[in-house]
Design a protein around this motif. Structure first.
Motif, PDB file in Angstrom:
ATOM      1  N   SER A 124       0.785  -1.233   0.000  1.00 27.21           N
ATOM      2  CA  SER A 124       0.000   0.000   0.000  1.00 27.21           C
ATOM      3  C   SER A 124       0.817   1.282   0.000  1.00 27.21           C
ATOM      4  N   GLN A 125       2.067   1.220   0.447  1.00 29.32           N
ATOM      5  CA  GLN A 125       2.784   2.442   0.823  1.00 29.32           C
ATOM      6  C   GLN A 125       3.689   3.031  -0.248  1.00 29.32           C
ATOM      7  N   LYS A 126       3.460   2.658  -1.517  1.00 34.70           N
ATOM      8  CA  LYS A 126       4.320   3.179  -2.585  1.00 34.70           C
ATOM      9  C   LYS A 126       3.447   3.963  -3.569  1.00 34.70           C
ATOM     10  N   GLY A 127       3.268   3.420  -4.745  1.00 29.90           N
ATOM     11  CA  GLY A 127       2.506   4.126  -5.769  1.00 29.90           C
ATOM     12  C   GLY A 127       1.042   4.322  -5.409  1.00 29.90           C
ATOM     13  N   LEU A 128       0.524   3.542  -4.491  1.00 32.55           N
ATOM     14  CA  LEU A 128      -0.900   3.657  -4.161  1.00 32.55           C
ATOM     15  C   LEU A 128      -1.183   4.764  -3.143  1.00 32.55           C
TER      16      LEU A 128
END
Lengths: 377, 377
Positions: free
Chosen positions: A188-192
């Motif tokens: 969850s903690q990158k591109g999203l």
């Protein structure tokens, strides 16, 4: 009171509209209200994954979903190929070997991209290969792998293609179905543009077929439990409710903007970042630079100090090298909720820090070079 | 626009002071800023656990931490005792059997409390028992088990005592070390007044010794990885940063109030809840009612409609029965951020719904009986 600027490859900055959703009064997870949110989020994930298959959500780090992609497909003694080009690719090897799986490694030195031809050769040499595991954007080095070509090769065999797209999905073109990726694992903690704590996984029909033969024991990571609950918009175990409520919002924003437009924006940021690095006299690192993080070599005498000084003096967080690359490279992220102006903030402060640490640079040059690219668009 | 009132045994309502922390700009997890927050939270967990041992945090549902307590202690073929009295106790059996562990069950019918004497007998009958697994407050029935007595029995043997305190910790007296609990497993979304997505586990020296012999493979759940990272206030995999930032705040609030005062508050709420149920003509369910949730039998002809009607008509969420108890009991939680007034809201709306569903009740009686107890204090 020190203002913070986050330019790290995960966690990435979160839009306030998304972050505030986390603070809403919590919902019970077995209600029609939550089911509706869950369903929306699941639809949004299909769009970002570019897949027709269901995408399951689980409470955990991205590594949890990677483990899920091992324990649900394989049995002890099974043979797989791992094509690694960095720290996160190597994690596939570690997880697989933990479960008694035999790994044929077609890994390349950190900084290179994996070679599709080597995967093809290894597949031809051993018809027992059950699956090929690789990485989309290898954050530890900033390199992107040619998943499309790998997909074409693996699709011709009985093997299943498993890709860790944790750091690249949403940031750079990735088409799960079109590229014939059977299992796509994400966090969850990158591109999203979300906080960490949620992981995602999609399974193709070919993957489900292999899963039928899997004998590695699993309980929390048993994907059949997730599939069963998914049909009623639920999860088998209490889900991270606030993160899923926020996820729906971030996916709504991504959908509204259009995934292709997202990819184009980061492509431009990557171009500007590379121009900035070169202008300031730092050599780019990595054979095929990805579009979500830019890596550059730094002089060894100051390499260990740049990240810390940037953070402590100017509140700017970037990443350094991992493993053998510690102190040798810096990694400057442009993924998630990071815009043009953030990139310039990063370069301006980087210029100051490099100068302060004694490197001979011409102040303003990195910023100017990046501006030039950004204006060109 | 429908106002919601959450009286479910997890997730429980979250104090706004805690929820808002989730919305703060995200921090990178490998920084001194986050390490300080992590350290504070880890200290707070020791206090709530009432243990001198370190408490590890992981991204996952409580079930993930349960699995951690199985795969890190045991080897296939090992023998354990499971003392279950409900749905969550039965989960220990399912997880253990998944990994080839032989289970001696000294379980009791749902609604009863486990019998310490039966555990003692089973331990005496088999000196190969490696561990005893049980549940503190069994949320599916509302029963509490006598962990203190079980601890005294197990401590005299070579077996390790593992307790799932997920739904009770923070809500009812629990003393990990004093009660000789070797492994304590907890989750974030119950007594700790936080969103789901974080799980916790503590290990005694005796547990670490057994862990040395464990041969079940594990990667994400390998507790040694968590121990190693813990020393530098880190986690082996990206942690759920926003949840940990919020956790620090909820633990600060709990510390400020004092854990004994928390226990006393819920004890009073439980007394009032039991009085309310009886006054309205509902028979209490469960041999030894716990202090975090009150269960009561409901007439079968309306049993399946109460929870739904309460939620849809008045926005009040309580829980129904699970498994065989579906439609037969209701469960009314008083844990986490639930106060006296919330309890009265619950009873007032429950009165309306019971009357609307055709049960002959005297309106106001449950509320009055609960008020009486609350005033007595």
């Amino acid at each position: 009171m020190k203002k913070q600027y986050l330019l790290t490859p995960g966690p990435t900055p979160i839009p306030p509209e998304v972050a505030l959703k986390e603070a809403l009064p919590i919902l019970h997870h077995r209600t029609s209200e939550f089911a509706a949110i869950y369903k929306d989020a699941a639809e949004g994930l299909k769009y970002v994954f570019q897949t027709k298959n269901d995408v399951y959500m689980l409470a955990g780090s991205g590594t949890g979903a990677m483990e899920m992609a091992v324990v649900n497909l394989l049995s002890p003694g099974d043979e797989i190929i791992v094509a690694s080009c960095g720290n996160f690719g190597d994690r596939w090897i570690k997880i697989a070997e933990t479960y008694g799986v035999k790994v044929t490694s077609v890994s390349v030195p950190w900084g290179n991209a994996v070679k599709p031809a080597e995967i093809e050769k290894a597949l031809k040499a051993n018809s027992n290969i059950k699956a090929v595991y690789t990485t989309f954007t290898e954050t530890s080095t900033g390199v992107v792998n040619d998943i499309k070509s790998i997909g074409e090769i693996v699709a011709k065999t009985n093997a299943v293609l498993v890709v860790d797209s944790i750091s690249g999905l949403g940031g750079q073109e990735f088409r799960t179905d079109e590229w014939k990726v059977d299992v796509n694992v994400c966090g969850s903690q990158k591109g999203l543009m979300l906080a960490p704590g949620l992981a995602f996984i999609s399974f193709s029909e070919k993957a489900w077929k292999l899963a039928e033969t899997s004998k590695i024991p699993k309980f929390y990571y048993d994907i059949k439990k997730y599939k069963k609950s998914f049909a009623s918009n639920e999860t088998p175990f209490t889900p991270p409710v606030t993160l899923i409520v926020a996820l729906r919002e971030s996916l709504r924003m991504i959908k509204e903007k259009g995934i292709e437009n997202m990819w184009n924006d980061y492509k431009l940021l990557a171009k500007a970042a590379r121009a900035g690095m070169k202008a300031i006299g730092l050599e780019l690192f990595g054979e095929v630079p990805c579009e979500v993080v830019t890596s550059a070599k730094v002089p060894e005498e100051i390499g260990g100090k740049i990240v810390k000084t940037l953070r402590e003096k100017y509140g700017v967080s970037i990443a350094g090298g991992q493993g053998d690359l510690k102190g040798k490279i810096i990694r400057f992220a442009h993924m998630g909720y990071i815009g043009k102006a953030d990139l310039l903030v990063g370069f301006a402060c980087l210029e100051m820090v490099l100068a302060e640490l004694g490197m001979k640079i011409e102040k303003g040059k990195a910023v100017a070079a990046a501006e030039e690219e950004l204006i060109k668009g």
